[in-house]
Motif scaffolding. Structure first.
Motif, PDB file in Angstrom:
ATOM      1  N   ARG A  67      -4.107  -3.870  -8.011  1.00 24.58           N
ATOM      2  CA  ARG A  67      -2.727  -3.469  -7.549  1.00 24.58           C
ATOM      3  C   ARG A  67      -1.777  -4.427  -8.436  1.00 24.58           C
ATOM      4  O   ARG A  67      -0.491  -4.326  -8.016  1.00 24.58           O
ATOM      5  CB  ARG A  67      -2.705  -3.539  -6.103  1.00 24.58           C
ATOM      6  CG  ARG A  67      -3.133  -2.571  -5.147  1.00 24.58           C
ATOM      7  CD  ARG A  67      -4.466  -2.659  -4.712  1.00 24.58           C
ATOM      8  NE  ARG A  67      -5.042  -1.583  -4.328  1.00 24.58           N
ATOM      9  CZ  ARG A  67      -6.308  -0.792  -4.482  1.00 24.58           C
ATOM     10  NH1 ARG A  67      -7.210  -1.405  -5.254  1.00 24.58           N
ATOM     11  NH2 ARG A  67      -6.576   0.299  -3.981  1.00 24.58           N
TER      12      ARG A  67
ATOM     13  N   CYS C  45       2.372   1.096  -5.678  1.00 29.25           N
ATOM     14  CA  CYS C  45       1.444   2.048  -6.420  1.00 29.25           C
ATOM     15  C   CYS C  45       1.372   3.495  -5.854  1.00 29.25           C
ATOM     16  O   CYS C  45       1.327   4.216  -6.790  1.00 29.25           O
ATOM     17  CB  CYS C  45      -0.321   1.499  -6.224  1.00 29.25           C
ATOM     18  SG  CYS C  45      -0.450  -0.041  -5.533  1.00 29.25           S
ATOM     19  N   CYS C  46       1.636   3.514  -4.647  1.00 28.32           N
ATOM     20  CA  CYS C  46       1.586   4.859  -4.086  1.00 28.32           C
ATOM     21  C   CYS C  46       2.754   5.758  -4.576  1.00 28.32           C
ATOM     22  O   CYS C  46       2.676   7.040  -4.652  1.00 28.32           O
ATOM     23  CB  CYS C  46       1.529   4.773  -2.341  1.00 28.32           C
ATOM     24  SG  CYS C  46       0.180   4.325  -1.700  1.00 28.32           S
ATOM     25  N   GLY C  81       4.322   2.870  -0.734  1.00 23.12           N
ATOM     26  CA  GLY C  81       4.089   1.526  -1.222  1.00 23.12           C
ATOM     27  C   GLY C  81       4.290   0.407  -0.120  1.00 23.12           C
ATOM     28  O   GLY C  81       4.528   0.431   0.900  1.00 23.12           O
ATOM     29  N   THR C  82       3.551  -0.679  -0.746  1.00 25.82           N
ATOM     30  CA  THR C  82       3.737  -2.002   0.226  1.00 25.82           C
ATOM     31  C   THR C  82       5.038  -2.368   0.612  1.00 25.82           C
ATOM     32  O   THR C  82       6.201  -2.151  -0.346  1.00 25.82           O
ATOM     33  CB  THR C  82       3.099  -3.313  -0.620  1.00 25.82           C
ATOM     34  OG1 THR C  82       2.314  -2.495  -1.287  1.00 25.82           O
ATOM     35  CG2 THR C  82       2.802  -4.167   0.274  1.00 25.82           C
ATOM     36  N   GLY C 108       0.076   5.792   2.679  1.00 25.41           N
ATOM     37  CA  GLY C 108      -0.857   4.943   2.238  1.00 25.41           C
ATOM     38  C   GLY C 108      -1.235   3.587   3.274  1.00 25.41           C
ATOM     39  O   GLY C 108      -0.420   3.542   4.083  1.00 25.41           O
ATOM     40  N   GLY C 109      -2.410   3.033   2.908  1.00 30.67           N
ATOM     41  CA  GLY C 109      -2.747   2.029   3.938  1.00 30.67           C
ATOM     42  C   GLY C 109      -1.676   0.834   4.092  1.00 30.67           C
ATOM     43  O   GLY C 109      -1.675   0.226   5.152  1.00 30.67           O
ATOM     44  N   CYS C 110      -0.960   0.493   3.047  1.00 27.00           N
ATOM     45  CA  CYS C 110      -0.005  -0.426   3.014  1.00 27.00           C
ATOM     46  C   CYS C 110       1.110  -0.436   4.267  1.00 27.00           C
ATOM     47  O   CYS C 110       1.411  -1.208   5.003  1.00 27.00           O
ATOM     48  CB  CYS C 110       0.799  -0.794   1.942  1.00 27.00           C
ATOM     49  SG  CYS C 110      -0.235  -1.637   0.491  1.00 27.00           S
ATOM     50  N   PRO C 116      -4.827  -3.293   1.644  1.00 22.73           N
ATOM     51  CA  PRO C 116      -5.497  -4.429   1.115  1.00 22.73           C
ATOM     52  C   PRO C 116      -4.795  -5.908   1.344  1.00 22.73           C
ATOM     53  O   PRO C 116      -5.482  -6.959   1.234  1.00 22.73           O
ATOM     54  CB  PRO C 116      -5.566  -3.976  -0.258  1.00 22.73           C
ATOM     55  CG  PRO C 116      -4.738  -3.046  -0.597  1.00 22.73           C
ATOM     56  CD  PRO C 116      -3.961  -2.466   0.725  1.00 22.73           C
ATOM     57  N   CYS C 141      -5.641   4.813  -0.523  1.00 22.18           N
ATOM     58  CA  CYS C 141      -5.280   3.638  -1.103  1.00 22.18           C
ATOM     59  C   CYS C 141      -5.281   3.823  -2.643  1.00 22.18           C
ATOM     60  O   CYS C 141      -6.423   3.415  -3.374  1.00 22.18           O
ATOM     61  CB  CYS C 141      -5.930   2.244  -0.720  1.00 22.18           C
ATOM     62  SG  CYS C 141      -5.125   1.068  -1.666  1.00 22.18           S
ATOM     63  N   PRO C 142      -4.580   4.646  -3.285  1.00 23.76           N
ATOM     64  CA  PRO C 142      -3.519   5.452  -2.809  1.00 23.76           C
ATOM     65  C   PRO C 142      -3.982   6.909  -2.350  1.00 23.76           C
ATOM     66  O   PRO C 142      -5.177   7.275  -2.598  1.00 23.76           O
ATOM     67  CB  PRO C 142      -2.784   5.745  -3.976  1.00 23.76           C
ATOM     68  CG  PRO C 142      -3.525   5.739  -5.189  1.00 23.76           C
ATOM     69  CD  PRO C 142      -4.413   4.612  -4.871  1.00 23.76           C
TER      70      PRO C 142
HETATM   71  S1  SF4 Z   1      -1.743   1.802   0.119  1.00 21.94           S
HETATM   72 FE1  SF4 Z   1      -3.048   0.950  -1.792  1.00 21.94          FE
HETATM   73  S2  SF4 Z   1      -2.231   2.115  -3.313  1.00 21.94           S
HETATM   74 FE2  SF4 Z   1      -0.610   2.535  -1.735  1.00 21.94          FE
HETATM   75  S3  SF4 Z   1       0.801   0.846  -2.115  1.00 21.94           S
HETATM   76 FE3  SF4 Z   1      -0.560   0.070  -0.712  1.00 21.94          FE
HETATM   77  S4  SF4 Z   1      -2.120  -1.006  -2.003  1.00 21.94           S
HETATM   78 FE4  SF4 Z   1      -0.862   0.221  -3.295  1.00 21.94          FE
END
Ligand code: SF4
Lengths: 367, 156, 170
Positions: A67, C45-46, C81-82, C108-110, C116, C141-142
């Motif tokens: 990331r 990233c997303c 994204g985060t 996304g997880g963020c 993460p 993720c993503p």
């Molecule tokens: S969910 Fe994963 S891919 Fe999406 S922004 Fe967060 S770290 Fe990046």
């Protein structure tokens, strides 16, 4: 008339602005349409990756570092694995080296395609974006076939790679690089003759070699300013000495050269991938490395040539299963720092072009 | 110039200021006294045999007993690499800025000040830029840093 | 024709043309669901996957979704994204600038719970739900572009089941 002046005013570009490629805030002082002063503010994506890595095992650091620079996540995997291998002296099997090179170069192509699309979009042409992302999807297919992910791969591990390529990979990959190499010619036909494109790029944002070196600029931007410095050749790593490829150099250091050099690099990378596919032989893909492996105490700064310049990891091990310190250095960090130097006294529209041509992505800056 | 030759060259020409440290794997690592840092860096950059014109990276580190600042240098003309380490006390760490030699160092030093609390002398713009503006919880990259909403990863 | 089938449509053959009758609610919901213009809000990233979804192969436009650079023209934020503590107030501002009715997709997880970066991170906001109300969560993720499309279709379904006046309370 010449001593007539307009009043200066401040304008905020970002943190959420479509052409800042993420979240960067530029505080511009404007005199009419002319930029008098640029102050970049970063940190809107500061995710504490370095702090997180200090509390994970080496294997767990790799997905976190994915990331750190998600457009070329393979490089992040690679540079960290390489650093850990240098600390512990692990030998990587031959086949794994080839697989790594193939993936790194494919990822470089994918990243340059994104550059091509977004830069053209920032300057006002939407079509190249659709073209470039169409070709990028073929590369994503190859990655998906190999490691199941499209963006954050976690593929290159300490000691090798995580999986072998499936049988249908090789023919598909050959076909893909051949297509992309042809398509680049098409991209050049699409934009290079366009008078608007030329006016917006040629002679804009000139960066000379001395200034570039003083600011630690690296990668395609440095080579577009006429400095012949490529880490694949000058600080050798992996097996790049076995391939026959050129390192394109341009002299003017303007937006146009920075764009051309990347298109040329796509073609060179295609050559490397094709040669690697010819040379690769069967064999093991991973050295024996325990999941909780502990490198010997020591420290190293490892750097590789990424699509955005020098990507480095400063890794300190104290002999336990967790790294003591991980510092990730992205290519964009010095580039963004340089922006005020060359964007002062240009038009605001040119600022967007210059920013786009630097191909800055913000997670690399903020981490 | 390979690593052996570089080491011999540095030991003969800079032996009084730079001491070899074998913790550095793969590339050479030398230690320098904080008071000598700027003069040594200046010489390294202008030495016609070395020409360290390229500033790769600067990282801070906290070993709980002391702070370290590690400068990674490279030469684009001679294709060599060198690391320099400065050791600082845990109380009041201060290091001189090298941004007059390599302007690239500016942001790295700013970051080191922000995350580790290592003060930089002669820096032209020592302001916060990674953390948010109202941050008042200290220097988060220090090993002993903690905050109420900081969730640690379960022990491995 | 597929679109017409979903609406309760009654048409009669009368001399001179056809009459379509339906309720105001359904017309409004239909119009809103099929023209969700989204704000280009990508932080990490997303956002790259969001870009891919908008581009050639996955093609957001066929759902009637077109990106807008200004929050004032957008109906939907896809928070891709985060979100860090520094960015959170800006996200809130952007949301406040949008006109009602407005929707949020957390991609996304963020954006769900820190992803993460949940552990050991001193600067990441653990989920966006306490900053802005979220309609659809998309894990991953993503998330793949397909899941993003699925999420958008889910949102469209939600909109079509809405009663007139629901959105005023939000
Ligand atoms: S969910 Fe994963 S891919 Fe999406 S922004 Fe967060 S770290 Fe990046």
């Amino acid at each position: 008339m010449s001593n007539l002046r307009t009043e200066e005013f401040d304008i905020n570009m970002g943190p959420h602005h479509p052409s800042t490629h993420g979240v960067c805030r530029l505080l511009l002082t404007m005199d009419g349409e002319k930029v008098v002063k640029v102050v970049p503010y970063i940190g809107y994506l500061h995710r504490a990756i370095e702090k997180i890595c200090e509390n994970r095992t080496y294997a767990m650091c790799i997905p976190i570092l994915d990331r750190f620079e998600y457009v070329t996540a393979m490089s992040c995997n690679y540079v960290f694995s390489l650093a850990a291998e240098r600390l512990s002296g692990i030998e990587v099997p031959e086949r794994a080296e080839y697989l790594r090179v193939i993936m790194l170069e494919l990822n470089r192509i994918a990243s340059h395609l994104i550059f091509f699309g977004t830069t053209a979009m920032d300057i006002g042409a939407l079509t190249p974006f659709l073209y470039a992302l169409r070709e990028r999807e073929y590369i994503m297919d190859l990655f998906e076939m190999t490691c199941g992910q499209r963006l954050t791969y976690n593929y290159i591990r300490v000691g090798g790679v995580s999986k072998d390529i499936p049988n249908e990979f090789t023919p598909k990959c050959r076909e893909t690089v051949a297509t992309i190499s042809d398509k680049v010619e098409e991209y050049k036909r699409l934009l290079n003759g366009n008078p608007i494109w030329k006016m917006r790029t040629i002679g804009v944002g000139k960066l000379d070699a001395d200034l570039a070196l003083a600011y630690g600029v690296s990668g395609p931007i440095l080579r577009a300013s006429g400095v012949d410095y490529d880490l694949r050749r000058d600080d050798p790593y992996s097996i790049y000495d076995r391939f026959d490829y050129n390192i394109p150099i341009y002299q003017n250091g303007d937006v146009y050269d920075r764009y051309m050099i990347r298109l040329d690099e796509i073609q060179e990378s295609c050559k490397i991938v094709a040669q690697a596919l010819d040379q690769i032989e069967d064999g093991p893909i991973r050295a024996k490395v325990s999941p909780n492996f502990k490198p010997a105490a020591g420290e190293t700064y490892t750097r590789i040539e990424n699509s955005r310049g020098e990507m480095g990891v400063y890794l300190v091990s104290d002999g336990t299963k967790k790294p003591f310190r991980v510092k990730a250095r992205g290519g964009s960090y010095p580039h963004l720092q340089l922006l005020p130097e060359i964007a002062t006294n240009c038009m605001i529209a040119d600022l967007v072009a210059i920013f786009a041509s630097f191909d800055v992505i913000l997670p690399e800056v903020d981490r | 110039m390979n690593n052996e030759e570089l080491k011999a060259y540095i030991e003969s020409h800079y032996g009084s200021q730079l001491t070899y440290n074998e913790a550095g794997k793969y590339d050479l690592l030398f230690e320098v006294d904080a008071s000598n840092l700027v003069t040594v860096c200046e010489k390294l950059k202008n030495d016609s045999e070395l020409l360290f014109d390229y500033f790769c990276n600067l990282s801070g580190a906290d070993t709980t007993e002391r702070f370290e600042a590690i400068y990674n240098l490279a030469s684009t003309k001679k294709k060599i690499r060198l690391d320099i380490k400065v050791i600082l006390p845990h109380e009041n760490p201060v290091v001189n800025s090298v941004q007059t030699i390599w302007p690239a160092a500016n942001w790295y030093e700013r970051e080191m000040w922000e995350l580790y609390g290592i003060h930089i002398n002669n820096h032209d713009n020592l302001t916060r830029f990674l953390l948010h503006d109202e941050w008042d919880e200290g220097f988060p990259m220090r090993k002993d840093w903690d905050a109420p909403d900081f969730i640690r990863f379960p022990d491995l | 024709m597929g679109i017409i089938k979903k609406l309760p449509v009654y048409s009669e053959k009368i001399p001179g043309g056809g009459i379509v009758t339906t309720s105001v609610e359904q017309v409004l919901n239909f119009a809103q669901a099929k023209s969700l213009w989204y704000l280009l809000f990508g932080t990490a990233c997303c956002a790259i996957e969001l870009m891919c979804t908008g581009a050639s192969r996955y093609d957001f436009d066929r759902l009637g979704m077109i990106f807008r650079a200004s929050p004032r023209q957008a109906d939907l934020i896809i928070a891709a994204g985060t979100i860090t503590k520094k960015m959170a107030p800006r996200l809130r501002t952007l949301y406040d600038q949008m006109a009602e009715p407005r929707y949020v997709i957390a991609m996304g997880g963020c954006t769900i719970k820190g992803g993460p970066f949940y552990y050991d991170s001193y600067s990441v906001e653990k989920g966006i739900e306490h900053i802005i109300p979220v309609d659809v969560f998309i894990p991953g993720c993503p998330p793949r572009p397909e899941s993003l499309l699925e999420g958008c279709i889910t949102l469209q379904k939600q909109i079509q089941q809405r009663k007139l006046g629901d959105w005023q309370e939000k």
